[in-house]
Structure formats: C-alpha cells, structure tokens
Design an enzyme around this catalytic site. Structure first.
Site, PDB file in Angstrom:
ATOM      1  N   GLY A  24     -27.803   4.571  34.622  1.00 54.21           N
ATOM      2  CA  GLY A  24     -27.861   5.985  35.000  1.00 54.21           C
ATOM      3  C   GLY A  24     -26.562   6.719  34.728  1.00 54.21           C
ATOM      4  N   ASP A  25     -25.448   6.038  34.938  1.00 56.78           N
ATOM      5  CA  ASP A  25     -24.131   6.619  34.660  1.00 56.78           C
ATOM      6  C   ASP A  25     -24.021   6.975  33.180  1.00 56.78           C
ATOM      7  OD1 ASP A  25     -21.295   7.243  35.061  1.00 56.78           O
ATOM      8  OD2 ASP A  25     -20.895   5.322  34.092  1.00 56.78           O
ATOM      9  N   THR A  26     -24.436   6.074  32.331  1.00 56.53           N
ATOM     10  CA  THR A  26     -24.373   6.305  30.886  1.00 56.53           C
ATOM     11  C   THR A  26     -25.305   7.433  30.463  1.00 56.53           C
ATOM     12  OG1 THR A  26     -23.753   4.026  30.478  1.00 56.53           O
ATOM     13  CG2 THR A  26     -24.744   5.220  28.637  1.00 56.53           C
TER      14      THR A  26
END
Length: 139
Positions: A24-26
C-alpha cells in the site's frame, strides 16, 4: 490505478497487515509521484521529490485518514483498523506513534484494496487523500 495482472493466492484478509501496508505504501507513493508529474510537468526531480514527501510521510497520511475515514465502508474501516492496530517494531524519527499507526492503517487499507482487486476504489481513496492533504497545506 495500475493493474499489473498479478493474481494473489490469498484473500486480502489472509495477509498480515504489515504486508498489506508494504504494498500500500508503494501504491500511494506511485499515485502521488504520478499526480505530481502530471500537475507540474516542468518541475525538476528534486522539487518533485520534496513535494511528494509531504503526501507520503506518516504525518500526511495520518491527516488524510482523518478525512477519508467517514467515507469508508464497514469492511474498509475494518481493514484500516487492523493495520492501525498491528504491532510494529519500528517508529520513524519524524512521527509520533499515533501518526505512524494511522499511516500504517492507511497503507494497509490501500494494500487490502489492491490485493482484493478493488483498484477503482483504491484510486478513489488515493485521490481523496491527496486532495485532503493538498487542501490542508493550502490553509
């Protein structure tokens, strides 16, 4: 949002929340950087990077969650809370624990949507989050 055509063996709820936050961060970083390039086509890479940091840092993501939380479905809220409440072994030096946990929950939610194939909803929440952070910065 990008669809890489990858099929996941497990259902989103079967993954550890930190694994979902990892992807999700990416995804959010990619969204922010893509939008920055589209909005500022003449800006150099260093300025683009400095602009993106305001959106992808724990503080920015924590602020975004405050805005989008009321727009989440019951399942999305559960995915967010699962990520937020997951024990993490590190805390970044530039964020307090509360901000970091909310940001982790935000990232886990985006990962949960992606793994579940809900890329349209992922894009909608990424857009809402970006717009909320942008609005907060301009006030």
């Amino acid at each position: 949002m990008i669809d890489l055509g990858i099929e996941f063996e497990k259902k989103p709820n079967e993954y550890n929340s930190l694994v979902l936050a990892y992807i999700g961060d990416t995804l959010y970083d990619l969204y922010v950087r893509s939008r920055n390039i589209a909005q500022h086509p003449g800006m150099d890479a260093n300025k683009l990077h400095r602009t993106a940091i305001k959106f992808v840092c724990a503080h920015g993501q924590s602020e975004a969650v405050k805005y989008i939380e009321e727009h989440l479905t019951e399942q999305e809220l559960a995915a967010y809370k699962r990520g937020r409440n997951t024990k993490s072994y590190t805390v970044p030096k530039n964020a307090d624990v509360g901000e970091y946990r909310r940001a982790t929950g935000f990232e886990a939610l985006l990962g949960w949507l992606y793994v579940g194939g809900q890329t349209e909803r992922l894009e909608e929440l990424a857009r809402m989050s970006y717009d909320a952070i942008l609005k907060a910065q301009n006030n």
